[in-house]
Design an enzyme around this catalytic site. Structure first.
Site, PDB file in Angstrom:
ATOM      1  CB  ALA A  70      65.152  30.060  26.903  1.00  0.00           C
ATOM      2  CB  THR A  71      68.035  33.176  30.428  1.00  0.00           C
ATOM      3  OG1 THR A  71      67.566  34.161  29.421  1.00  0.00           O
ATOM      4  CG2 THR A  71      69.407  33.903  30.722  1.00  0.00           C
ATOM      5  CD  GLN A 186      60.766  33.895  19.032  1.00  0.00           C
ATOM      6  OE1 GLN A 186      59.740  33.761  18.625  1.00  0.00           O
ATOM      7  NE2 GLN A 186      60.928  34.715  19.962  1.00  0.00           N
ATOM      8  CB  SER A 207      61.334  29.926  26.576  1.00  0.00           C
ATOM      9  OG  SER A 207      60.332  30.705  27.753  1.00  0.00           O
ATOM     10  CB  ALA A 208      57.058  27.408  29.078  1.00  0.00           C
ATOM     11  CG  HIS A 209      57.607  33.250  28.135  1.00  0.00           C
ATOM     12  ND1 HIS A 209      57.479  34.400  27.242  1.00  0.00           N
ATOM     13  CD2 HIS A 209      58.905  33.096  28.320  1.00  0.00           C
ATOM     14  CE1 HIS A 209      58.719  34.944  26.994  1.00  0.00           C
ATOM     15  NE2 HIS A 209      59.415  34.184  27.601  1.00  0.00           N
ATOM     16  CB  THR A 245      61.495  22.214  44.770  1.00  0.00           C
ATOM     17  OG1 THR A 245      62.033  21.603  46.078  1.00  0.00           O
ATOM     18  CG2 THR A 245      59.998  21.736  44.906  1.00  0.00           C
ATOM     19  CB  CYS A 334      64.930  39.128  26.411  1.00  0.00           C
ATOM     20  SG  CYS A 334      63.670  38.234  25.945  1.00  0.00           S
TER      21      CYS A 334
END
Length: 390
Positions: A70-71, A186, A207-209, A245, A334
């Site tokens: 996300a950053t 969030q 963000s995925a995590h 990639t 973070c």
């Protein structure tokens, strides 16, 4: 006793669905840019994930740009500021990945209680008005790109709707037009990502995590008419918007997590978590009549409780609860592992409380036993703190 993880806003456990998708992707040999069968198989995995993420956030598949985080997505959005008046402003309550780019020093639009602060809204309105008066321009053209999150990661505080480009933003009627980059990191996977009257921000990041996917993959959602100008240039992957990639394994996990998270939201599973958060806060209040719950009376994420006990440092609470078997946090996770007074709470005008706050963020696997064990352990630590301070 087993440890209890209560820091889901920092990162979430990997979903089973994501793990399965990632293991399958590990067996795919091809480069998604290659035209042979192996390459096409990898490309199909990336495009399936793109569709899954698009379904979660309510956009077209062509509007999803996969990034490394996300950053990175935030930096890619900010890099487009010249298309939006050439000025970027981030509210002081934004995540560091957006706030670090701020050029304007605006005050918070949220006050101590998490409600909108009139002076903050007025300052934002005056700011965009001052930009619109600088030089002749098309009345429809944005004067700035402004970062406004859909939910704050530290407090869980949310505006009534996802922030959208102005002139349609009810927060500031009649404000000069500005574009919005909205951090939905969030919100996505916990609540429906919806827009008032189908109006949208210019960009969203996620963000995925934070929703049960792997670390190291995120996305920019581009709602503008033009493709974002790439920061990373080279092979022209992601339709020329982000070279390099693609992380097929991570992206496959992201997509699977997004699909599973959407199903959980639609099934109302976070309603149970919301009730658990309220049970937790009631138990903590029963142990302390001085503890402050930030944003409790406003709209919040269903899983987040941010609270402060005057005189009891947040970093001390984090360490003590860690030793007692509970993972919580003080501020954002973070910031290179640093524990310090919350920049967000300071901006909201909470003064010394900013250094005394902790965040507990629950997940779908959190149980009532977990929160009551935490409340009991926290109350014991509080008594010892009060005895030492006496």
């Amino acid at each position: 006793m087993s440890r209890v993880y209560l820091d889901h806003n920092a990162t979430t456990p990997l979903r089973v669905e994501a793990r399965v998708a990632m293991l399958a992707a590990m067996d795919v040999v091809g480069n998604p840019s290659s035209v042979h069968a192996e390459g096409r198989a990898a490309k199909m995995m990336v495009e399936r994930a793109r569709a899954q993420v698009a379904a979660l956030v309510g956009c077209l598949v062509t509007q999803v740009v996969f990034t490394g985080s996300a950053t990175e997505a935030a930096a890619l959005a900010v890099a487009q500021k010249d298309r939006h008046g050439g000025v970027f402003a981030a509210l002081p309550t934004e995540h560091d990945c957006l706030q670090v780019w701020d050029e304007c020093g605006l005050p918070s639009i949220y006050g101590k209680d998490g409600a909108f602060a009139p002076e903050g809204l007025s300052a934002l309105s005056n700011f965009v008005a001052s930009l619109s008066d600088r030089e002749p321009r098309d009345d429809r053209a944005a004067v700035a790109l402004v970062a406004m999150s859909a939910a704050n990661s530290e407090t869980g505080v949310m505006p009534s709707t996802i922030p959208t480009n102005s002139r349609i933003d009810a927060l500031i009627p009649g404000a000069a037009p500005y574009s919005v980059v909205c951090d939905i990191t969030q919100v996505a996977g916990k609540m429906p990502v919806t827009y008032e009257d189908d109006k949208r921000p210019a960009y969203m990041i996620l963000s995925a995590h934070k929703l049960g996917g792997p670390k190291g993959v995120g996305a920019l959602i581009n709602f503008t008419r033009d493709d974002p100008e790439a920061m990373l240039r080279g092979g022209g992957q992601e339709m020329g918007r982000r070279s390099g990639t693609e992380n097929v394994i991570g992206i496959a996990g992201f997509g699977a997590a997004a699909e599973a998270a959407q199903a959980d939201v639609e099934a109302g599973k976070w309603d149970r978590v919301d009730k658990l958060r309220n049970i937790l806060e009631s138990a903590l209040e029963a142990s302390s009549n001085t503890t402050i719950f930030i944003g409790k009376d406003g709209r919040r994420l269903p899983n987040t409780s941010c609270f402060a006990t005057p005189g009891w440092k947040g970093e001390t609470q984090v360490m003590q609860m860690d030793l007692a078997g509970f993972a919580i946090s003080a501020g954002s996770a973070c910031s290179s592992g640093k524990v310090k007074a919350s920049r967000v709470l300071t901006a909201m005008g909470l003064g010394d409380v900013a250094g005394e706050a902790v965040r507990v963020s629950l997940g779908l696997e959190t149980t009532e036993e977990d929160v009551m064990r935490f409340a009991e352990a926290w109350a014991q630590k509080l008594k010892k703190h009060e005895a030492r301070a006496a």
